[in-house]
Design a protein around this motif. Structure first.
Motif, PDB file in Angstrom:
ATOM      1  N   UNK A   1     -57.542 -17.470   1.183  1.00 34.44           N
ATOM      2  CA  UNK A   1     -56.354 -16.805   2.203  1.00 34.44           C
ATOM      3  C   UNK A   1     -55.049 -16.331   1.214  1.00 34.44           C
ATOM      4  N   UNK A   2     -55.002 -17.027   0.132  1.00 36.13           N
ATOM      5  CA  UNK A   2     -53.712 -16.860  -0.802  1.00 36.13           C
ATOM      6  C   UNK A   2     -54.254 -15.361  -1.206  1.00 36.13           C
ATOM      7  N   UNK A   3     -55.189 -15.142  -1.863  1.00 38.19           N
ATOM      8  CA  UNK A   3     -55.545 -14.051  -2.694  1.00 38.19           C
ATOM      9  C   UNK A   3     -55.601 -12.650  -1.567  1.00 38.19           C
ATOM     10  N   UNK A   4     -56.030 -12.907  -0.352  1.00 37.74           N
ATOM     11  CA  UNK A   4     -56.092 -12.041   0.575  1.00 37.74           C
ATOM     12  C   UNK A   4     -54.625 -11.507   1.125  1.00 37.74           C
ATOM     13  N   UNK A   5     -53.775 -12.520   1.227  1.00 36.58           N
ATOM     14  CA  UNK A   5     -52.339 -12.114   1.307  1.00 36.58           C
ATOM     15  C   UNK A   5     -51.766 -11.469   0.313  1.00 36.58           C
ATOM     16  N   UNK A   6     -51.875 -11.828  -0.958  1.00 37.99           N
ATOM     17  CA  UNK A   6     -51.565 -10.889  -2.148  1.00 37.99           C
ATOM     18  C   UNK A   6     -51.987  -9.465  -2.087  1.00 37.99           C
ATOM     19  N   UNK A   7     -53.353  -9.378  -1.857  1.00 39.76           N
ATOM     20  CA  UNK A   7     -54.124  -8.157  -1.933  1.00 39.76           C
ATOM     21  C   UNK A   7     -53.264  -7.037  -0.673  1.00 39.76           C
ATOM     22  N   UNK A   8     -53.249  -7.798   0.590  1.00 34.81           N
ATOM     23  CA  UNK A   8     -52.681  -7.002   1.885  1.00 34.81           C
ATOM     24  C   UNK A   8     -51.463  -6.569   1.409  1.00 34.81           C
ATOM     25  N   UNK A   9     -50.574  -7.386   0.931  1.00 30.38           N
ATOM     26  CA  UNK A   9     -49.139  -6.981   0.587  1.00 30.38           C
ATOM     27  C   UNK A   9     -49.018  -5.891  -0.376  1.00 30.38           C
ATOM     28  N   UNK A  10     -49.945  -5.987  -1.370  1.00 33.61           N
ATOM     29  CA  UNK A  10     -49.844  -5.116  -2.413  1.00 33.61           C
ATOM     30  C   UNK A  10     -50.368  -3.856  -2.080  1.00 33.61           C
ATOM     31  N   UNK A  11     -51.470  -3.905  -1.279  1.00 34.40           N
ATOM     32  CA  UNK A  11     -52.108  -2.688  -0.676  1.00 34.40           C
ATOM     33  C   UNK A  11     -51.048  -1.861  -0.053  1.00 34.40           C
TER      34      UNK A  11
END
Length: 293
Positions: free
Chosen positions: A245-255
């Motif tokens: 979940x944490x990595x997904x949140x970072x990736x979504x925000x970065x994208x």
């Protein structure tokens, strides 16, 4: 007559150098979070008009190094003293003026114009600010002292006016359509690293480096593969988080930020790998683009 020159921004960590740089250049070039040591490289932002080119340079905060990565960051800051046509020394109303006296002595010995910018003036009152201006006049008597608020853009226009007045006559150093010295991949790594700085606590963000392994651009989209390097296995688990979940949140925000930055559809894949003690490895630091000499 054409004017051009290097306007280098230096100062201690967390005083608002990156916020000022972005306000002056008008582009979101340097990541600016509330955490110290956000900027790790020297980043140029180029302001162009028909008769002028200002090459602004944001640098890491001045600090006493505890490991080799910080030594490299200090090298970037010190190098900014050697090639400046105008120096912007950023301080704020919170820090003590005599922090890092050895760096201040180098600033005092410079022959180029120095503007001391006292940032975050919205956090103090008039009498305290007046006393601070007096203190800085004593520390750097040749400098011009300008109170500002970079976040609220107070007096930033005046700083720009003074910079333009102080700039030497010169042909441009870069093409007029260029707005930074960094490649597109660099901004991908910075935006991902910014999200990590915002979302993780304590030592984690400072143990992270981001590398873009694939950057494939089409007219309408960019496909990016990025690796987030950490120093220990335990950090890898924290970055990924429960069920990813944490990595997904970072990736979504970065994208989302990358789509705004590039103006294209972004397909971003992120991976996490361990590179033990990379912050103290000359070889790894050079691979990651840091200046060690």
């Amino acid at each position: 007559m054409h004017k051009a020159g290097f306007v280098n921004i230096v100062g201690n960590p967390n005083v608002g150098k990156s916020t000022l740089m972005n306000a002056l250049v008008g582009e979101r070039i340097s990541i600016a979070t509330f955490k110290a040591q956000t900027t790790r490289h020297r980043i140029m932002g180029i302001y162009n008009t028909d008769d002028m080119q200002i090459v602004f340079s944001d640098t890491p905060g001045v600090l006493k190094p505890n490991y080799k990565l910080q030594e490299s960051m200090l090298n970037f800051s010190t190098s900014a003293l050697t090639d400046a046509d105008v120096l912007l020394y950023v301080t704020d109303v919170v820090e003590t003026p005599d922090k890092h006296n050895d760096f201040m002595e180098k600033v005092e010995q410079m022959d180029v114009p120095v503007l001391v910018l006292i940032n975050k003036i919205d956090l103090t009152d008039q009498s305290k600010l007046a006393a601070l201006v007096e203190t800085w006049n004593g520390l750097l008597p040749k400098a011009e002292i300008i109170p500002i608020s970079a976040a609220h853009k107070f007096n930033v226009d005046y700083v720009m006016k003074r910079v333009k007045e102080l700039l030497p006559d010169s042909p441009p150093y870069f093409d007029k359509d260029q707005w930074t010295d960094k490649p597109a991949r660099f901004f991908v790594t910075e935006i991902i690293r910014e999200k990590i700085l915002l979302y993780y606590d304590k030592e984690i963000p400072y143990s992270v480096e981001v590398v873009v392994e694939q950057f494939k651009e089409t007219p309408k989209s960019i496909h990016i593969n990025a690796v987030i390097y950490v120093e220990r296995d335990s950090q890898k688990g924290i970055i990924i988080g429960r069920q990813g979940r944490a990595l997904k949140k970072v990736s979504t925000e970065a994208r989302c930020d990358l789509e705004r930055f590039f103006g294209k559809k972004i397909f971003l894949e992120t991976f996490v790998k361990v590179d033990k003690d990379w912050r103290n490895s000359d070889k790894e630091l050079r691979n990651f683009g840091y200046q060690l000499d």
